[in-house]
Design a protein around this motif. Structure first.
Motif, mmCIF file in Angstrom:
data_model
loop_
_atom_site.group_PDB
_atom_site.id
_atom_site.type_symbol
_atom_site.label_atom_id
_atom_site.label_comp_id
_atom_site.label_asym_id
_atom_site.label_seq_id
_atom_site.Cartn_x
_atom_site.Cartn_y
_atom_site.Cartn_z
ATOM 1 N N UNK A 56 0.829 -1.198 0.000
ATOM 2 C CA UNK A 56 0.000 0.000 0.000
ATOM 3 C C UNK A 56 0.871 1.258 0.000
ATOM 4 N N UNK A 57 1.916 1.240 0.819
ATOM 5 C CA UNK A 57 2.824 2.396 0.835
ATOM 6 C C UNK A 57 3.522 2.553 -0.509
ATOM 7 N N UNK A 59 2.439 1.750 -3.363
ATOM 8 C CA UNK A 59 1.440 2.296 -4.277
ATOM 9 C C UNK A 59 1.355 3.818 -4.112
ATOM 10 N N UNK A 60 1.313 4.261 -2.853
ATOM 11 C CA UNK A 60 1.269 5.722 -2.577
ATOM 12 C C UNK A 60 2.512 6.393 -3.130
ATOM 13 N N UNK B 31 -1.865 11.643 3.002
ATOM 14 C CA UNK B 31 -1.369 10.377 2.469
ATOM 15 C C UNK B 31 -2.146 9.275 3.173
ATOM 16 N N UNK B 32 -2.936 8.519 2.402
ATOM 17 C CA UNK B 32 -3.745 7.458 3.002
ATOM 18 C C UNK B 32 -3.315 6.115 2.444
ATOM 19 N N UNK B 33 -3.408 5.085 3.248
ATOM 20 C CA UNK B 33 -3.199 3.725 2.743
ATOM 21 C C UNK B 33 -4.459 2.925 3.026
ATOM 22 N N UNK B 35 -7.234 0.402 2.040
ATOM 23 C CA UNK B 35 -7.383 -0.730 1.123
ATOM 24 C C UNK B 35 -8.703 -1.446 1.423
ATOM 25 N N UNK B 50 -4.019 0.315 6.185
ATOM 26 C CA UNK B 50 -3.109 -0.816 6.387
ATOM 27 C C UNK B 50 -1.679 -0.396 6.711
ATOM 28 N N UNK B 51 -1.318 0.844 6.492
ATOM 29 C CA UNK B 51 0.043 1.259 6.866
ATOM 30 C C UNK B 51 -0.037 2.524 7.710
#
Ligand code: GDP
Ligand code: MG
Lengths: 121, 180
Positions: A56-57, A59-60, B31-33, B35, B50-51
């Motif tokens: 996920x990170x 991807x960001x 900044x978003x994670x 999911x 998730x992060x």
């Protein structure tokens, strides 16, 4: 007709058999749950959560720095390596490789598994 | 002049409103994670952190609040530890209308309590929902000082900013200069 789980497992088994450089493989959900675990060892749940956080990170980061779609993360430790591949934003494939693995071959095999898993999931 | 940077960790059980709070407070794109949820969380909402979530709030001249939101599920506790490094203050959010959330926030509270000792505030969210517990009741359930527990709707910019600022001001936090 094999279940989805069976088909995922057989892709992972095939991937592990393709080269001895690949030690283990697993498929994890985007929210950090193990979907299929052929990593060996007892760290599956931790690997799933950490893999999802990393993916996920990553991807960001790829979005923010505008380097296109996220495809993979490559982590090298002094003893072994960990690769993380995106599966159509719906899951990730985690692969552990030996130290000094032939990454060209590993990537070739992993990309094939990535495509097959994309079709199954 | 160098801005004072205050690092604030926002934690608590899943669905308490952590991501909502950071989105409300941040003056920069967050900044978003987030999911897709595939476990029992899917029954509550579609997306889950998730992060981390990260935002920055500029409440006044010369001050920056750096907000770091954690995932709520225990399987992401490695992120709790990573995000707590160097924090000056910590907010625990809890859904006051959900008994499971109140149970879980105690676990998270203890987890951080064993590792860091920094100013803390417990924000009880969803007080507008039926059957929600008051901050005093939540404090009693958690067995902590009720003066550390307040109600806050993270969807409301005014409420969220006022709550956070009065907390930061009351603590006279030892703040440091930016590291980078
Ligand atoms: N009614 C009500 N809903 C809230 C309140 N605070 C948060 N919510 C909602 O609860 C959900 C919380 O989601 P989120 O911010 O993702 O929670 P997180 O898991 O802690 O990050 C969102 O749909 C919010 O709009 C509140 O005070 N009242
Ligand atoms: Mg969240």
């Amino acid at each position: 007709m094999a279940t989805k789980q069976d088909r995922i497992n057989s892709v992972l088994d095939e991937l592990k058999m393709a080269t001895s450089d690949i030690q283990g493989a697993g498929v994890l959900s985007p929210d950090g749950m193990m979907i299929a675990d052929k990593l060996g060892g007892t760290q599956g749940d931790a690997a799933a959560a950490m893999g999802a956080a990393l993916a996920s990170l990553a991807k960001r980061v790829t979005d923010t720095l505008k380097v296109g779609d996220f495809q993979e993360v490559n982590i090298r430790g002094s003893n072994a390596g960990i690769l993380l591949f995106d599966i159509e934003h719906r899951a990730s494939l985690i692969v552990t490789v030996t130290q000094g693995a032939n990454l060209g071959l590993v990537f070739l095999e992993a990309r094939q598994a990535q495509r097959q898993l994309g079709d199954i999931l | 002049m160098v801005n004072r940077v205050v690092k604030v960790v926002v934690t608590g059980p899943v669905n308490a409103g952590k991501t909502t709070l950071i989105r409300t407070l941040s003056d920069v794109p967050v900044v978003c994670t987030n999911e897709s949820a595939t476990d029992d969380v899917a029954g509550m909402k579609d997306l889950t952190t998730v992060a981390m979530d990260h935002g920055i709030c500029y409440p006044s001249e010369g001050m920056e609040l750096h907000l770091y939101g954690t995932p709520g599920q225990r399987r992401f506790d490695f992120m709790w530890e990573i995000l707590a490094v160097g924090a000056h203050a910590i907010l625990f959010l809890v859904d006051g209308s959900d008994p499971e959330s109140i149970e879980e926030v105690s676990y998270i509270y203890d987890h951080f309590g064993e590792r860091i000792n920094i100013p803390e505030l417990i924000l009880v969210t969803k007080s507008d929902l039926e059957g929600a517990l008051s901050p005093a009741d939540v404090a009693a359930r958690m067995g902590i000082d009720p003066s550390h527990v307040v109600a806050c709707d993270p969807r409301s910019t005014n409420a969220a900013k006022a709550t956070l600022l009065s907390f930061i001001e009351s603590q006279k936090l030892e703040v440091c200069e930016p590291i980078i």
